[in-house]
Design an enzyme around this catalytic site. Sequence first.
Site, PDB file in Angstrom:
ATOM      1  N   GLY A  14      66.941  26.332  24.624  1.00  0.00           N
ATOM      2  CA  GLY A  14      66.073  26.960  25.612  1.00  0.00           C
ATOM      3  C   GLY A  14      66.890  27.939  26.437  1.00  0.00           C
ATOM      4  N   LEU A  15      66.362  28.317  27.583  1.00  0.00           N
ATOM      5  CA  LEU A  15      67.024  29.354  28.371  1.00  0.00           C
ATOM      6  C   LEU A  15      68.398  28.938  28.885  1.00  0.00           C
ATOM      7  CD1 LEU A  15      64.096  30.987  30.358  1.00  0.00           C
ATOM      8  CD2 LEU A  15      65.516  32.006  28.581  1.00  0.00           C
ATOM      9  N   HIS A  43      60.701  24.721  25.392  1.00  0.00           N
ATOM     10  CA  HIS A  43      59.717  24.583  26.462  1.00  0.00           C
ATOM     11  C   HIS A  43      59.898  25.629  27.564  1.00  0.00           C
ATOM     12  CE1 HIS A  43      56.370  22.697  28.267  1.00  0.00           C
ATOM     13  NE2 HIS A  43      57.017  22.200  29.292  1.00  0.00           N
ATOM     14  N   SER A  44      61.078  26.242  27.648  1.00  0.00           N
ATOM     15  CA  SER A  44      61.259  27.352  28.604  1.00  0.00           C
ATOM     16  C   SER A  44      60.165  28.387  28.427  1.00  0.00           C
ATOM     17  CB  SER A  44      62.593  28.068  28.365  1.00  0.00           C
ATOM     18  OG  SER A  44      63.675  27.195  28.454  1.00  0.00           O
ATOM     19  N   GLY A  49      54.760  31.142  35.264  1.00  0.00           N
ATOM     20  CA  GLY A  49      54.772  31.772  36.579  1.00  0.00           C
ATOM     21  C   GLY A  49      55.864  32.771  36.848  1.00  0.00           C
ATOM     22  N   GLY A  50      57.107  32.332  36.907  1.00  0.00           N
ATOM     23  CA  GLY A  50      58.151  33.286  37.214  1.00  0.00           C
ATOM     24  C   GLY A  50      59.445  32.653  37.675  1.00  0.00           C
ATOM     25  N   HIS A 257      52.750  18.007  38.913  1.00  0.00           N
ATOM     26  CA  HIS A 257      52.203  19.343  39.183  1.00  0.00           C
ATOM     27  C   HIS A 257      50.751  19.203  39.595  1.00  0.00           C
ATOM     28  CE1 HIS A 257      51.033  23.514  38.763  1.00  0.00           C
ATOM     29  NE2 HIS A 257      52.302  23.840  38.631  1.00  0.00           N
ATOM     30  N   ARG A 273      47.305  29.646  42.390  1.00  0.00           N
ATOM     31  CA  ARG A 273      47.199  29.405  43.826  1.00  0.00           C
ATOM     32  C   ARG A 273      47.974  30.460  44.595  1.00  0.00           C
ATOM     33  NH1 ARG A 273      49.795  24.578  44.562  1.00  0.00           N
ATOM     34  NH2 ARG A 273      50.390  24.708  42.374  1.00  0.00           N
ATOM     35  N   SER A 410      62.875  26.445  38.916  1.00  0.00           N
ATOM     36  CA  SER A 410      63.464  25.821  37.726  1.00  0.00           C
ATOM     37  C   SER A 410      63.709  26.853  36.649  1.00  0.00           C
ATOM     38  CB  SER A 410      62.560  24.732  37.188  1.00  0.00           C
ATOM     39  OG  SER A 410      61.341  25.298  36.781  1.00  0.00           O
TER      40      SER A 410
END
Lengths: 611, 245
Positions: A14-15, A43-44, A49-50, A257, A273, A410
Amino acid sequence: MQTIYTDLLVVGAGLAGERAAVEAADAGFSAICLSLVPARRSHSSAAQGGMQASLGNSVMGEGDCPDVHFADTVKGSDWGCDQEVARLFADAAPIEMRRLAHWGVPWNRVVPGKSIYFKGGKQFEKIEKEEKEGLIMARSFGGTAKWRTCYTSDGTGHAVMCTMDNRCAQMGVEVHDKTEAIALIHDGETCSGVVARCLRNGELRVYLAKAVMIASGGFGRIYPNTTNAVICDGGAHAMCVETGLVPMGNMEAVQFHPTGIVPTDILVTEGCRGDGGTLLDVNEKRFMDIYEPDKAELASRDVVSRWMTHHMREGHGVKSPYGEHLWLDIRHLGEEHITGKLREVYEICTSFLGVNPVHQLIPVRPTQHYSMGGVRTNKDGAAYGLKGLFSAGEAACWDMHGFNRLGGNSLAETVVAGGIVGRKIAEYLEGCETIFQTALISDAVKHQQARIDALVKCTNGSENVYKVRAAMQDALNKWANIFRTQEGLEKCVASLQDTLVRARNVGLRSDGKGVNPELAAALKLEGQVKLALMVAYGALTRTESRGSHNREDFPARNDRDWLTRTLAYWKSADDTLPTLEYEPATAVVEIPPGDRGYGKSEIISADDKKE
Amino acid sequence: MSRLLKFNIFRYNPEDTLSSPHMEEFVLEETDAMTLFIALNRIREEQDPSLQFDFCCRAGICGSCGMVINGRPGLACHTKTKDLPGEITLLPLPVFKLVGDLSVDTGSWFREMYTKTESWIHTDKEFDADALEERMDNKVAVGIYELERCVECGCCISACGTARLREDFLGAAALNRVARFLIDPRDQRTDSDYYEIIGNDMGIFGCMGLLACEDVCPKHLPLQNQLGFLRRKMGITSLKRIFRK
């Protein structure tokens, strides 16, 4: 036996893992990432979102700087984080975002002029500055003072993952996908590689390396309802726990979450949100503005999840065949916004729920989302207990998140920590000489082969792997969830101890030949139950409420007795409980413990005398 | 009373000398909001634990679960059983090497593709940690992301007439990848550089224009437009190269 040597072996692609591998490759070392899936499926890539970084280009982020980001992170952690690490992170994040832009990430950019945004369902106007045109834009996320979250539409993780994997291909970092590490090779002092199982043919293989890094992500799949991908099963953590030497940090700190969709628990991003979406109850009335007048829907995740659960307990939940839930309302954001900036959300709702969020409400409930706990490392990412072992990203407890992490922190951590730890690994490799002991390696392989044979032949029993796994998940779900009590956690621990015995008696129903999925599940099950016990026993022992760890019988945050990090070991193979040790949460204190400004709770100050 | 679904699933374990390719039938009672992710996991957990298939994110984001569903390549995770008839036939994606049952090796194929297309930004600029990022028009950024949305599920390759005929055809996923870098101002490669990669029968001129790639793409990428765009661009580049000679 196929044996492969590399300077750096990363478990996970992953990242965090790929970022560290790139750093090692940049320094001239060979690096291989092992992965259950092709790297870009990690899963990264699901993080929509960001990434938080205090670039301050948007007018809504004016005045932002690493100090403000650092303060938000420490408050978010409920003072459970290592402040030195949070500082390293906040300082490096803006540079890392620019580096990613240089490598190819198509960040959304500042568009000067007037535009509309929503907060709490109300419409506001902002004017972006001409001189910032074309610089990296940011959006709003929960628990932050400024708009700080850099993004690429609704697929930030995916876009950054593509760029990072491209960079790996360019630098010659190898990714061995469909390969599962099942045991660390070590002599009690130094880690020198792993035994892995090939998921193309089922054969065992040995990887030897001077440095091994665990970057396998979280372990949400030990819970039944989680936003995590099916590969986030804690297999690599289990492998570390099995050494008896490497502790897991803060395993009781599990984040839920607020907006998993019902019934499949797929995440819809906090960006909903952040962009002005609201939470509604059975009467389609807002409630977060009553519980949290200031931040409302944008308080930190632990706070929002808790109020949602509380509100449902008060009888305001929407009843459904899959249990109670609440509504997420993004209708007022309009079709263009929803099908543009929130397209993944639109696609998830239409494909998996048959709900059109432009016109309809989205059913949501809090669901397991993030593991703050993991392989405990120092600030360089070096794991406690074994030389040559490193960890970063969600897999690690580095520990910038403490007892609650902020949205966008994260995903940013993966690349920032990956870069920092990658550089430290390169330094370690520079002066490192390793001796590989052939007897040690063949013993490790024989031991794993014996485990496989026992499972195939049902030597230890014939417990059904899926039923035992379900028992583990059920216990955590019932008793180690958002609200926790002594009584519940005692039941949880007792139930898991029973499950541990059953896990040791698993036998396969199939023949175990080739890439047998039942065998893969069985090999990691005992370790998973141990992780579950670390969560439950850590939660039972921690008699306070902090961040996402919420004890109904101990509602106060207790800085006098619990400004600590839990270290959970599985010291002896026959143990039926983990051994818990504690260390101070942070050696460096820039911001002394105080009020978070949201999520009202009682605080027992560190200065309070013991009775 | 809910439906009893009949699944016909391709079975073959290449690692088992006794195994031979065949179809196997499983029956499962349909539940509310059932997807193929839920159905296949239930079959594995309740009926045959050796059944191989790939899922990862189970949310349509990662591209792991491409398979041929009643004759059409698609992602199993976001396929709802209520949209399918009572009899469901599942086959592994063609073109890719079979690992077993419904699981194929897309990883090796795509990694080779990265090498062939040199799937990264080509630039002689060094990163400067002290400088502001290079500016980019937001529309350009959004345009790049639009093509970056490919999840490498392999559906377009499996549905491609040319890819089925010739192993060395790059396919829509690879051509789309080239288009992504072509529109990226950070990449200094010229049209002529891209021509070296895709200006041949393995590349853009091999495409027969059947366009099943766009029909089956689960991310609805504008593949038809990209193929047309590249064909024009490479056609012009080809002419320029002839006149330069």
